[in-house]
Design a protein around this motif. Structure first.
Motif, PDB file in Angstrom:
ATOM      1  N   GLU A  47      37.224  50.403  35.335  1.00 55.42           N
ATOM      2  CA  GLU A  47      37.292  49.913  36.715  1.00 55.42           C
ATOM      3  C   GLU A  47      35.901  49.688  37.297  1.00 55.42           C
ATOM      4  O   GLU A  47      35.709  48.836  38.167  1.00 55.42           O
ATOM      5  CB  GLU A  47      38.054  50.913  37.591  1.00 55.42           C
ATOM      6  CG  GLU A  47      39.538  51.045  37.281  1.00 55.42           C
ATOM      7  CD  GLU A  47      39.797  51.837  35.995  1.00 55.42           C
ATOM      8  OE1 GLU A  47      38.919  52.658  35.616  1.00 55.42           O
ATOM      9  OE2 GLU A  47      40.848  51.626  35.371  1.00 55.42           O
ATOM     10  N   ASN A  99      33.835  42.018  34.810  1.00 50.90           N
ATOM     11  CA  ASN A  99      34.864  43.038  34.666  1.00 50.90           C
ATOM     12  C   ASN A  99      34.827  43.532  33.232  1.00 50.90           C
ATOM     13  O   ASN A  99      34.061  43.023  32.403  1.00 50.90           O
ATOM     14  CB  ASN A  99      36.250  42.502  35.050  1.00 50.90           C
ATOM     15  CG  ASN A  99      36.699  41.356  34.158  1.00 50.90           C
ATOM     16  OD1 ASN A  99      36.986  41.542  32.971  1.00 50.90           O
ATOM     17  ND2 ASN A  99      36.750  40.145  34.718  1.00 50.90           N
ATOM     18  N   TYR A 100      35.629  44.512  32.920  1.00 45.56           N
ATOM     19  CA  TYR A 100      35.562  45.170  31.618  1.00 45.56           C
ATOM     20  C   TYR A 100      35.796  44.196  30.459  1.00 45.56           C
ATOM     21  O   TYR A 100      35.278  44.400  29.358  1.00 45.56           O
ATOM     22  CB  TYR A 100      36.589  46.307  31.572  1.00 45.56           C
ATOM     23  CG  TYR A 100      36.578  47.105  30.299  1.00 45.56           C
ATOM     24  CD1 TYR A 100      35.483  47.904  29.949  1.00 45.56           C
ATOM     25  CD2 TYR A 100      37.670  47.070  29.436  1.00 45.56           C
ATOM     26  CE1 TYR A 100      35.476  48.640  28.781  1.00 45.56           C
ATOM     27  CE2 TYR A 100      37.675  47.808  28.261  1.00 45.56           C
ATOM     28  CZ  TYR A 100      36.579  48.585  27.942  1.00 45.56           C
ATOM     29  OH  TYR A 100      36.573  49.314  26.786  1.00 45.56           O
TER      30      TYR A 100
END
Length: 241
Positions: free
Chosen positions: A141, A162-163
């Protein structure tokens, strides 16, 4: 001042740092903020530093000196968490040594560090080590950390990274983040140090210094500038009577 950013993504790790420590009308100093500790095929560790230069250099020097001994050090730990503990302990040790009673309140001895890497048998991990020596770890997150002059480069990271972001796109985003920072703050400057590690490779897939004359960086910043101008021009303006 300085600016560093690191990302822990599904595909691996991305690190970037500038090299400016002092900016003025008649003096600009350059020091490397990225430090690598490695055992090829067994572990790859990267430390990014910001804050008091004397403190961060002392921390790095102690870590390097102890890495060649039989005591527990960053090259013989069994986990990245244990490695982060050693880095935090070393930071506290240096600050206590240089300001034992905490009396020099007019001098800021603090520094901040980002530690990332991978030890064989464990997934890549990333830690933000605070001046007090404690730390937090990146998650899916919250996949990136910044230290130093972070506010100007943060919006692009928040919107894009983002990841699951691929490493090449994360690299582009890091460069744009630095361009935005340098555009607004002269205390952050070239050259930039970049390191990218693919998960489980235990060796860098990219390790480079981006100099001021780098054609790709100039092309990317120009494309970004033009794209923002074109997008803004295409927005429908409000009705103003």
């Amino acid at each position: 001042m300085t600016y560093c950013v690191a990302m822990r993504l599904a595909d691996g790790l991305v690190f970037a740092s500038d090299s400016r420590t002092n900016a003025g009308f008649d003096q600009i100093s350059t020091f490397r903020k990225m430090h690598v500790f490695d055992k090829p095929g067994e572990r790859e560790l990267v430390l990014l530093s910001a804050g008091n230069l004397a403190t961060s250099q002392s921390v790095i020097s102690l870590l390097e000196r102890r890495a060649g001994t039989d005591t527990t050090n960053v090259l013989n730990t069994t986990t990245m968490f244990e490695t982060a503990e050693i880095v935090g302990q070393t930071m506290r040790e240096v600050i206590r040594r240089d300001n034992p009673d905490g009396k020099l309140s007019h001098v800021d001895f603090s520094c901040s560090l980002i530690l990332g890497g991978q030890i064989k048998g464990e997934a890549p991990r990333l830690f933000n080590v605070y001046p007090e020596g404690n730390f937090i770890e990146a998650t899916e997150e919250t996949p990136y950390f910044q230290i130093g002059e972070s506010k100007y480069g943060k919006p692009i990271l928040d919107r894009i990274v983002n990841y699951r972001t691929p490493l090449d796109r994360a690299y582009q985003c890091a460069l744009i983040s630095f361009d935005s920072t340098m555009k607004s703050n002269l205390s952050v400057g070239m050259p930039l140090d970049i390191a990218i590690y693919r998960k489980d490779a235990l060796e860098p897939c990219l390790m480079e210094r981006v100099e001021d004359q780098c054609e790709y960086f100039h092309s990317l910043r120009q494309q970004w500038h033009n794209g923002i101008q074109e997008l803004f021009s295409s927005l429908e303006p409000p009705a103003i009577s």
